[in-house]
Enzyme design. Structure first.
Site, mmCIF file in Angstrom:
data_model
loop_
_atom_site.group_PDB
_atom_site.id
_atom_site.type_symbol
_atom_site.label_atom_id
_atom_site.label_comp_id
_atom_site.label_asym_id
_atom_site.label_seq_id
_atom_site.Cartn_x
_atom_site.Cartn_y
_atom_site.Cartn_z
ATOM 1 N N ASP A 64 0.865 -1.185 0.000
ATOM 2 C CA ASP A 64 0.000 0.000 0.000
ATOM 3 C C ASP A 64 0.900 1.233 0.000
ATOM 4 O O ASP A 64 1.824 1.325 0.799
ATOM 5 C CB ASP A 64 -0.880 0.029 1.256
ATOM 6 C CG ASP A 64 -1.676 -1.246 1.454
ATOM 7 O OD1 ASP A 64 -2.177 -1.788 0.457
ATOM 8 O OD2 ASP A 64 -1.790 -1.692 2.612
ATOM 9 N N ASN A 70 6.986 5.615 -5.885
ATOM 10 C CA ASN A 70 7.514 5.614 -7.255
ATOM 11 C C ASN A 70 7.304 6.967 -7.916
ATOM 12 O O ASN A 70 8.205 7.495 -8.577
ATOM 13 C CB ASN A 70 6.836 4.530 -8.090
ATOM 14 C CG ASN A 70 7.697 3.316 -8.296
ATOM 15 O OD1 ASN A 70 8.884 3.318 -8.004
ATOM 16 N ND2 ASN A 70 7.098 2.267 -8.799
ATOM 17 N N HIS A 75 11.625 5.578 -9.730
ATOM 18 C CA HIS A 75 11.645 4.113 -9.763
ATOM 19 C C HIS A 75 12.837 3.512 -9.030
ATOM 20 O O HIS A 75 12.760 2.391 -8.537
ATOM 21 C CB HIS A 75 11.598 3.608 -11.212
ATOM 22 C CG HIS A 75 10.287 3.889 -11.865
ATOM 23 N ND1 HIS A 75 9.155 3.161 -11.582
ATOM 24 C CD2 HIS A 75 9.911 4.821 -12.763
ATOM 25 C CE1 HIS A 75 8.145 3.626 -12.270
ATOM 26 N NE2 HIS A 75 8.574 4.647 -13.012
ATOM 27 N N ASP A 79 12.437 0.523 -6.553
ATOM 28 C CA ASP A 79 13.223 -0.716 -6.660
ATOM 29 C C ASP A 79 13.905 -1.029 -5.335
ATOM 30 O O ASP A 79 13.955 -2.190 -4.908
ATOM 31 C CB ASP A 79 14.279 -0.588 -7.761
ATOM 32 C CG ASP A 79 13.682 -0.601 -9.156
ATOM 33 O OD1 ASP A 79 12.468 -0.888 -9.302
ATOM 34 O OD2 ASP A 79 14.437 -0.317 -10.113
ATOM 35 N N ASP A 105 4.399 -4.635 -7.337
ATOM 36 C CA ASP A 105 4.611 -4.641 -5.882
ATOM 37 C C ASP A 105 3.832 -5.761 -5.210
ATOM 38 O O ASP A 105 3.407 -5.642 -4.072
ATOM 39 C CB ASP A 105 4.240 -3.283 -5.280
ATOM 40 C CG ASP A 105 2.772 -2.928 -5.466
ATOM 41 O OD1 ASP A 105 2.123 -3.529 -6.336
ATOM 42 O OD2 ASP A 105 2.282 -2.038 -4.753
#
Length: 190
Positions: A64, A70, A75, A79, A105
């Site tokens: 959540d 992101n 990103h 990551d 995710d």
């Protein structure tokens, strides 16, 4: 042979070391998530087909607040969180249990539990573990998780099992998030 008399043997040897290494690399890529280095969906399918009867629960975990991280931090930060989540989950598994990244995710755990109560306790521990801050470039980032659990039913295939855990997980996501849902057979398979 000289004339018709055998005088020795002729052997041709090939070093297959490089071919074996290449084959191993191909298999690693096929069964592991390149980012987190845990199993991927194909690996989950292989484990399901070979699994022991002790792995009786499937837990789907969806982060959540991941999209916000992101979008806000990029990103690379996302990551980083995915790698950390994989490491945190992997460190908590017992025996034959395993963790997989299904994509984005979303993670899956094949787990063992004697009963639903002990399973819920472990999943609450996972929730606590996953909501701990993720320190990325001196910035504390936070996510929570929604977990859907399904018990292995006799004769159920993997897709059916995933769908059941997915229904339970989305029930949590559509309510308060950061919780645990358990699939019940009387739920609609929409």
């Amino acid at each position: 042979k000289i004339a018709t008399v055998p005088v020795g043997h002729f052997l041709i040897l090939h070093d297959i070391t490089e071919r074996m290494k290449r084959t191993q690399r191909i298999e690693d890529h096929a069964y592991h998530d390149g980012l987190t280095d845990i199993g991927n969906r194909r690996s989950l399918e292989r484990t399901f087909n070979q699994k022991s009867s002790s792995l009786n629960y499937l837990a789907l975990i969806d982060l959540d607040g991941f999209k916000l991280i992101n979008d806000t931090y990029g990103h690379e930060a996302g990551d980083f969180i995915l790698i950390e989540v994989a490491q945190r989950l992997s460190a908590e598994l017992h025996g034959e249990e395993s963790v997989y990244r299904l994509g984005g995710d979303e993670f899956a755990l094949l787990m063992s539990a004697e009963d639903e109560l002990s399973l819920r306790r472990r999943c609450k521990h996972f929730l606590t573990l996953l909501c701990q801050p993720y320190v990325y470039h001196d910035q504390a980032l936070s996510v929570t998780a929604s977990i859907g659990i399904a018990r292995q039913e006799d004769g159920a295939d993997l897709e059916q099992w995933i769908k059941q855990a997915d229904l339970a997980m989305y029930r949590v996501k559509n309510h308060d998030k950061n919780g645990i849902g358990v699939y019940r057979s009387d739920e609609k398979n929409e």
